[in-house]
Write an enzyme that holds these catalytic residues in place. Structure first.
Site: not given
Length: 945
Positions: A140, A168, A349-351
């Site tokens: 991100d 991810s 997965s990535y929150p």
């Protein structure tokens, strides 16, 4: 380029990595340093890529192994940053709040100061002589920004080649795929967008916060910081705006038409009226009168329509936070902690993502296959169903370009998830399975008919295929099976009943965290990574408080005053549009359409002008409504307000403070009776001003009760007294006034009237008190029903009663047209006591010469009886008994304070005895008595005779 401040070098921890195992990895091989964001991710990366991994764990763990890279032998080291390595701040010369005018901060330079010296020290040693720097930071914008912080430390000379890994989830499959797809390096534009936001928030937030805090501390002698934030303040503004909407809401009565139809077996079904809202009762009555003339209605249409409810799209961070607040009772920041634990364990997965669209190459079959092993039956069975019958393609969502939606990974937990982690994981799993299930299909059966130009509708629902609602049960459609053909005969329907009902418009409730997150997402207040922090900030800084299981956000006095002050001076400081525009410009930086310095300069110029305007008008800013008392006391005391009854002007609740009722909306104070306790008396309103009545109980024996209207108490339209309670109000039309509850003239003071005290519930004692001298008569038996008649007793001229009493054996006894003082049976159960506080009616008289004998005194005090039978008991005050005993032991004068008093007009007594008793009664009531808790009670011995 940013200036970095590493601080004192000796502060860095001294790591010794030159152990025997580590030295084996030094030599002519390629040296590769891989950096992740957390220790657990670094560990997962090391074991996913390497073999024979060596680990050295600690606060800053690192791992090393050898292997092949781009066809060459290489030595790998893997470690982590554990968050940002640097924080944005001002240089040292601006650290002292009094060192400069806050307006100078808008043009001041900013630097990056070392925030994690342990990680910096580790990276400096591990990066010595490296050939490649592989960055495994989160995918991100914040992750991109940390990449450049790592590059500043590990590759300041530009010798090593930078590579970027995008992933991810931390499953082995995803990590190996990311390792094989390394790209050229981090995105400088996304990193600059983070820098721009950091600089804007720092300069604006610190300048405003310093100025207003220094101003308020000087004005109110307070010691708390009063902060401002470009995201924090609009977030608070949403909460206050809803509170203002509630406070300014004026209820309005409306009327709806209720009509039912009857089927062929006599079953009645209420239907929906399709007419417009009715606001006048007369119009509703007219419609009902018209409909009552009809026994049947004419059918307009009968339709059967097949419909479907689409399956959900992928869930993002906002969806996850809403679920956590609504179903788990977790605040946004707590929810993110739970989600991150699941991510670090490799289960989801990535929150932190804004995307709701699934990528085309997503390994859906593999995840569905593995979910069959999960221990929850609904999930395992639905996974088997999808594997056997095939899964549907997910609904097309929005691809923001960051991470895919939050999904379960191929790793399925067995017995290591409990509580909140398990519930959140199962929510993610169920939404994933629901997104790959079929749509929910159902039938709508609709019947429309008309009665005298008024249309009505009745609907029934039949579920054909539950589809995704079989797994996402909270999204299911409520089935309402009903054969509409049974209601129709010859194109007619039979009418059962017709009536109208009154309703009242109601205000919205305070914002829940779920609703606030929706508003923040709509207006782009914060990012998916920072929304939780902004909400947590306004809670921790006491601007709002979270209430109830639904987690409603109610502004405090401080939060209300801040937003009202900002709006009075400059509404843009609170409105979300300004921040939304900043976020749009920051997005343009990430897309390469705007330059970083261009956006910073433009926004700082806008806020500099707003700061000057704010500074010039700061004296118009009142921090709280009660600033005279000092804000420091308001904040430190944290006394929970006592909610009373509703205000008649704004319909909001009054709160009790310092023996007064306060309406914070109207900003008015209404004095109350001294030495009393108060609570709302149902929803009964004063006919004059529509204020709800208060039930008052004296704190002094004998604990009289009365009703009062907070406004009439000091501003009565009928009484000129400064203390107008309902027991002196002469309004003949009010059932709570003196005229409706008056029994007759007081026999003690000869001035006031005896008033029937108000009842809270059944099973109490009937109590009659004087509205002047506050003496009290109490009938011991529990009263189930009491009515004052219009008849007067022939002997004492007091009004008579119709009573329904209950004995200890639960036997009900009725009394009709009886006088409490003259009825022989009830008189024996009647207790009497004067008011032992400071009386309004006071006549001094000599003490009685003859003390009463000790054996003639009832030592069971009246105050104990009142406490025992009260529905609102108070804490037992031992002082009553102590004072009784002390006075008894001191001298004979104590007896004068406990003089027995007979209130019965015994027909068999001689005239001489009656005169003597009347003289004793007058003498006692005219004596000033100051000791609370000492009570006069009739002699049991005489009563028994």
């Amino acid at each position: 380029m940013d200036q970095y401040d590493y601080g004192d070098q000796e502060d860095f921890e001294d790591y010794d990595y030159q152990d025997e195992e580590f030295t084996n990895y030094q030599g002519s091989n390629l040296k590769i340093l891989m950096v992740a964001e957390k220790n657990s991710i670094a560990e997962a990366v090391a074991y996913a890529i390497g073999s024979k991994v060596r680990a050295k764990k600690g606060r800053q763990a690192f791992f090393y192994f050898s292997g092949m890279f781009k066809g060459q032998q290489a030595n790998f080291t893997v470690t982590a940053t554990n968050g940002h390595l640097f924080s944005r701040d001002f240089p040292k010369e601006y650290e002292n709040w009094n060192s400069c005018d806050p307006i100078e901060l808008f043009q001041a330079k900013t630097i990056k100061k070392a925030a994690n010296k342990a990680a910096i020290g580790l990276l400096k040693k591990c990066s010595s002589g490296i050939d490649y720097l592989i960055l495994w930071l989160d995918n991100d914008r914040e992750g991109e920004n940390i990449c450049f912080e790592v590059d500043e430390i590990c590759n300041s000379q530009g010798r090593a080649k930078k590579l970027r890994a995008k992933f991810s989830s931390i499953t082995q499959t995803d990590l190996k795929y990311a390792y094989n797809q390394l790209n050229s390096g981090p995105n400088i534009l996304e990193s600059e967008s983070v820098d721009a936001r950091q600089i804007i928030d720092l300069k604006v937030g610190v300048a405003f916060s310093r100025f207003q805090t220094l101003h308020f501390q000087k004005k109110y002698s307070m010691d708390q910081m009063v902060t401002f934030g470009p995201c924090q303040t609009p977030t608070l503004g949403f909460c206050v705006e809803r509170h203002e909407e509630i406070a300014n809401f004026v209820p309005k009565a409306f009327y709806t038409i209720k009509l039912s139809i009857v089927n062929n077996v006599g079953f009645k079904q209420e239907v929906e009226w399709l007419g417009q809202q009715i606001w006048k009762e007369q119009e509703a009555k007219l419609v009902v009168q018209q409909l009552l003339n009809y026994k049947q209605g004419d059918v307009i249409s009968q339709q059967i329509e097949q419909k479907s409810k689409p399956r959900p799209e992928g869930i993002n961070t906002v969806s996850l936070l809403k679920f956590a607040s609504s179903y788990l009772g977790l605040g946004p920041q707590q929810a993110m902690h739970v989600a991150e634990r699941l991510y670090l364990k490799g289960y989801i997965s990535y929150p932190r993502t804004e995307t709701t669209a699934y990528p085309h190459e997503f390994p859906t079959p593999k995840i569905i296959n593995n979910l069959q092993k999960y221990k929850e039956p609904l999930i395992s069975e639905h996974s088997k169903y999808l594997k056997t019958n095939g899964h549907s393609n997910p609904k097309q969502g929005v691809d923001v370009g960051d991470h895919p939606p939050i999904t379960p990974t191929e790793n399925v937990p067995q017995n290591d998830l409990y509580g909140e982690e398990r519930t959140m994981y199962e929510y993610v799993v169920k939404m994933f399975l629901a997104a790959h299930s079929k749509d929910c299909k159902y039938e709508n059966h609709t019947l429309k008919f008309i009665v005298n130009d008024h249309q009505f509708k009745y609907q029934a629902k039949y579920i054909l295929d539950p589809g995704f609602t079989k797994i996402a049960t909270w999204l299911a459609i409520t089935e309402n099976k009903s054969d509409l053909t049974k209601f129709v005969t010859n194109n007619k329907v039979q009418i059962g009943f017709v009536e109208y009902q009154q309703g009242q418009t109601s205000p919205p409730d305070h914002l829940t965290e779920t609703e606030l997150i929706t508003l923040m997402d709509k207006f782009k207040i914060g990012t998916d990574a920072s929304m939780a922090t902004h909400i947590n900030n306004i809670c921790e800084r006491q601007y709002v408080k979270v209430e109830g299981q639904s987690r409603k956000l109610k502004p405090t006095d401080l939060g209300l005053s801040l937003v009202r002050g900002y709006k009075r001076i400059d509404p843009d400081l609170v409105a979300p549009q300004l921040r939304s525009n900043i976020e749009s410009q920051v997005d343009q930086i990430a897309k390469g359409k705007l330059k970083c310095h261009q956006v910073i300069d433009e926004v700082i110029q806008i806020f500099t002008k707003k700061y000057i305007h704010f500074r010039d008008r700061i004296n118009d800013f009142q921090l709280i409504q009660y600033h005279q008392q000092g804000i420091n006391k308001q904040i430190k005391q944290q006394v929970e307000e006592i909610i009373l009854s509703r205000c008649g002007d704004c319909n909001r609740y009054l709160v009790q403070s310092n023996n007064s009722a306060i309406c914070k909306q109207c900003i008015k104070t209404y004095p109350l009776l001294p030495d009393c306790k108060f609570k709302a008396y149902g929803a009964y309103r004063c006919p004059f001003d529509k204020f709800e009545l208060l039930f008052c109980t004296s704190n002094k024996s004998p604990f009289n009760t009365t009703l009062l209207c907070p406004k009439c108490f000091s501003q009565s339209p009928l009484v000129t007294s400064d203390q107008c309670t309902c027991n002196i109000c002469p309004n003949v039309d009010c059932e709570k006034s003196k005229e409706s509850r008056m029994v007759g003239k007081c026999k003690s003071c000869k001035i006031g009237e005896l008033i029937l005290e108000p009842f809270i519930s059944k099973g109490q004692q009937i109590c009659i008190s004087c509205n002047e001298c506050w003496c009290l008569y109490q009938l011991v038996p529990a009263i189930l029903q009491v009515d004052i008649t219009k008849n007067a007793c022939a002997q004492c001229q007091l009004k008579t009663f119709n009573l329904l009493t209950k004995t200890k054996d639960k036997e009900e006894i009725k009394y009709s047209n009886v006088c409490l003082l003259c009825h022989e049976e009830l008189n024996k159960k009647l207790l009497y006591a004067p008011y032992l506080g400071e009386k309004k009616f006071m006549i001094q008289q000599k003490k009685q010469d003859q003390p009463v004998k000790e054996e003639e005194i009832n030592k069971e005090t009246f105050s104990k009886g009142r406490k025992k039978f009260s529905k609102n008991p108070r804490k037992t005050n031992q002082r009553d008994d102590d004072q009784f005993t002390q006075k008894k032991n001191d001298n004979a004068d104590w007896a004068a304070l406990l003089l027995a008093q007979s209130v019965a007009n015994n027909k068999q007594k001689s005239q001489k005895q009656q005169n003597q008793e009347e003289g004793q009664q007058n003498q006692q009531q005219q004596q000033q008595i100051n000791e609370p808790g000492l009570v006069l009670i009739e002699q049991k011995k005489k009563r028994n005779h």
